[in-house]
Design a protein around this motif. Structure first.
Motif, short mmCIF file in Angstrom:
data_model
loop_
_atom_site.label_atom_id
_atom_site.label_comp_id
_atom_site.label_asym_id
_atom_site.label_seq_id
_atom_site.Cartn_x
_atom_site.Cartn_y
_atom_site.Cartn_z
N THR A 73 41.42 40.72 47.27
CA THR A 73 41.71 41.99 47.93
C THR A 73 42.56 41.80 49.19
O THR A 73 43.43 42.62 49.50
CB THR A 73 40.42 42.72 48.31
N GLN A 74 42.35 40.69 49.89
CA GLN A 74 43.06 40.50 51.15
C GLN A 74 44.54 40.22 50.96
O GLN A 74 45.37 40.62 51.78
CB GLN A 74 42.42 39.35 51.95
N ILE A 75 44.91 39.54 49.87
CA ILE A 75 46.33 39.26 49.64
C ILE A 75 47.09 40.56 49.40
O ILE A 75 48.26 40.69 49.79
CB ILE A 75 46.53 38.29 48.45
N ALA A 76 46.45 41.53 48.79
CA ALA A 76 47.10 42.82 48.52
C ALA A 76 47.36 43.59 49.80
O ALA A 76 48.28 44.43 49.86
CB ALA A 76 46.24 43.65 47.58
N LEU A 77 46.59 43.32 50.84
CA LEU A 77 46.77 43.99 52.12
C LEU A 77 47.66 43.19 53.06
O LEU A 77 48.63 43.72 53.62
CB LEU A 77 45.40 44.22 52.78
N ASP A 78 47.34 41.91 53.23
CA ASP A 78 48.04 41.09 54.20
C ASP A 78 49.41 40.63 53.73
O ASP A 78 50.33 40.44 54.54
CB ASP A 78 47.20 39.85 54.56
N GLY A 79 49.56 40.42 52.42
CA GLY A 79 50.84 39.96 51.90
C GLY A 79 51.99 40.92 52.21
O GLY A 79 52.96 40.54 52.89
N PRO A 80 51.90 42.16 51.76
CA PRO A 80 52.98 43.12 52.03
C PRO A 80 53.18 43.39 53.53
O PRO A 80 54.27 43.75 53.95
CB PRO A 80 52.50 44.39 51.31
N ALA A 81 52.11 43.19 54.31
CA ALA A 81 52.20 43.45 55.76
C ALA A 81 52.87 42.31 56.51
O ALA A 81 53.12 42.41 57.71
CB ALA A 81 50.80 43.69 56.32
N GLY A 82 53.13 41.20 55.78
CA GLY A 82 53.81 40.08 56.42
C GLY A 82 52.92 39.18 57.23
O GLY A 82 53.41 38.36 58.01
N VAL A 83 51.61 39.29 57.05
CA VAL A 83 50.68 38.44 57.80
C VAL A 83 49.81 37.62 56.86
O VAL A 83 48.76 37.12 57.25
CB VAL A 83 49.79 39.30 58.74
N GLY A 84 50.26 37.49 55.63
CA GLY A 84 49.49 36.75 54.64
C GLY A 84 49.84 35.27 54.62
O GLY A 84 50.57 34.78 55.49
N PRO A 85 49.35 34.56 53.62
CA PRO A 85 49.55 33.12 53.53
C PRO A 85 50.80 32.75 52.74
O PRO A 85 51.43 33.62 52.10
CB PRO A 85 48.31 32.67 52.77
N ASP A 86 51.14 31.49 52.80
CA ASP A 86 52.15 30.95 51.89
C ASP A 86 51.49 30.50 50.59
O ASP A 86 52.08 30.58 49.52
CB ASP A 86 52.88 29.78 52.55
N LEU A 87 50.26 30.02 50.74
CA LEU A 87 49.45 29.57 49.61
C LEU A 87 48.03 30.08 49.79
O LEU A 87 47.54 30.15 50.92
CB LEU A 87 49.40 28.04 49.55
N PHE A 88 47.39 30.42 48.69
CA PHE A 88 45.99 30.81 48.80
C PHE A 88 45.23 30.37 47.57
O PHE A 88 45.77 30.30 46.47
CB PHE A 88 45.84 32.32 49.01
#
Length: 398
Positions: A73-88
């Motif tokens: 769930t977090q990748i769907a929120l943080d990824g598009p916001a530009g604060v996600g990981p490079d790898l998870f």
């Protein structure tokens, strides 16, 4: 990381013995953010990151704690916001959701990766003919037994024999249990639905019209599961969560427990004298019942600013030295063919012969809550068919 593993990893990567790791590169400074869980996987990423940075001085690895179950769930929120990981890190059964959501990139050099990893792992990470991610471990669960409470020769080969043992053991040992498991967790209770070759979402795990969770074989198996409440473990589902079942075995108050390799280190540290065997056979069968098999992978985020470096670091994690290091730190089964020393691995490898990959279609995301609830209710006495029909409808959105 011990010095021998560090030296071997550096040498292996430098000469490309694994077919993945590239030579040390010079370039702009890059920081790769990696999401992983604690209690072992975190230390693996930290140590692997240091080894990788010795080969790639311009690349540093930043570990961020995001537990496996939260990454979806977090990748769907943080990824598009530009604060996600490079790898998870993520479980393979969520692959369909990751792909349909546009959250992950395909594996770089997939054919090379497939040649190096276990077939079950590459299959688990293939969706619509395309491979995504890099498998860092394979897993299933098996039957742990406390050798101080049950002799190895007495470890039951069938569920009926397990129930008979528990009835005698519980009566003779007040305050202890012959067997514990998380009865409200569909990861484990699925085993009771697998008689006669019955499989969730069909033989290939891709039938989006039929879950098979309410088939005749499932109903029969879950009725037997329900009978274990009276015959083997008369404890409400609310008091048999994973943490409680783990604690019971870890404290020496349970003779048997269903769990995975991730608990080997905690149980060893607790001083439990234990062994691991394949799961008992279901009624009417003679071979271990089928369990879910899982592949834990590192996925390259589709939102990463450094996909090339992220792919290269993920591939580095598949070198033999890194896989041995991961086993040393976490106890999980390596995703590549390599020799590791463990007195417990035999039981898991036997069980893996009877395991099947968790389906990775998007509908699998609806399975967990639905099956968890059905399992709890069935254990506590609800009508089996009604619960499984409701579970089926919830998964298919009916």
């Amino acid at each position: 990381m011990n010095k021998k593993l560090m030296a071997a990893a550096l040498l292996s990567a430098a000469v490309l013995s694994s077919g993945f790791a590239a030579k040390a590169k010079k370039g702009k400074k890059v920081t790769l953010t990696v999401w992983e869980s604690t209690n072992g996987p975190d230390e693996f990423i930290k140590q692997a990151g240091k080894a990788y940075s010795k080969l790639h001085p311009n690349v540093s690895i930043k570990f961020v704690n995001v537990e496996l179950g939260d990454a979806t769930t977090q990748i769907a929120l943080d990824g598009p916001a530009g604060v996600g990981p490079d790898l998870f890190a993520g479980p393979h059964d969520r692959l369909g959701s990751f792909v349909s959501g546009g959250h992950v990139l395909p594996t770089k050099n997939p054919e090379e990766v497939k040649k190096s990893v276990l077939g079950a792992c590459s299959t688990a990470l293939t969706y619509d003919g395309v491979m995504y991610g890099y498998p860092v471990s394979a897993e299933t669960y098996a039957l742990f037994y406390n050798k101080d409470l049950i002799a190895e020769k007495d470890v039951p080969k069938t569920w009926e024999d397990l129930a008979k043992f528990c009835k005698k053991f519980n009566a003779a040992n007040p305050g202890k249990y012959g067997f514990v498991m998380d009865v409200g967790n569909g990861y484990y209770t699925i085993v009771f639905t697998t008689a006669e070759g019955n499989r969730l979402f069909g033989p290939t795990g891709t039938d989006t019209n039929n879950t098979n969770i309410n088939s005749a074989a499932s109903i029969k198996g879950m009725k037997f599961f329900q009978s274990l409440r009276k015959d083997a473990l008369d404890v409400p589902a609310a008091d048999l969560q994973t943490s409680i079942a783990d604690a019971a075995f870890q404290s020496g108050t349970a003779a048997m427990h269903i769990t995975g390799l991730w608990n080997v280190v905690p149980f060893e540290e607790a001083g439990i004298n234990f062994g691991v065997a394949a799961l008992p056979a279901l009624p009417g069968d003679s071979k271990p019942c089928a369990s879910f098999s899982g592949t834990r992978a590192m996925f390259v985020s589709a939102y990463s600013d450094h996909p090339d470096e992220a792919n290269d670091f993920a591939a580095f994690l598949l070198t033999e030295e890194m896989q041995k290091l991961r086993f040393e730190l976490t106890g999980t089964v390596p995703s590549i063919p390599c020799e590791v020393s463990s007195p417990y691995l035999g039981g898991f490898m036997t069980q893996l012969d009877y395991a099947f990959p968790m389906p990775s279609i998007p509908e699998m995301g609806m399975y967990w809550e639905a099956m968890n609830n059905a399992s709890k209710n069935i254990w506590d006495g609800a009508d089996v068919k009604a619960e499984l029909d409701a579970c089926n409808n919830a998964i298919l959105g009916k």
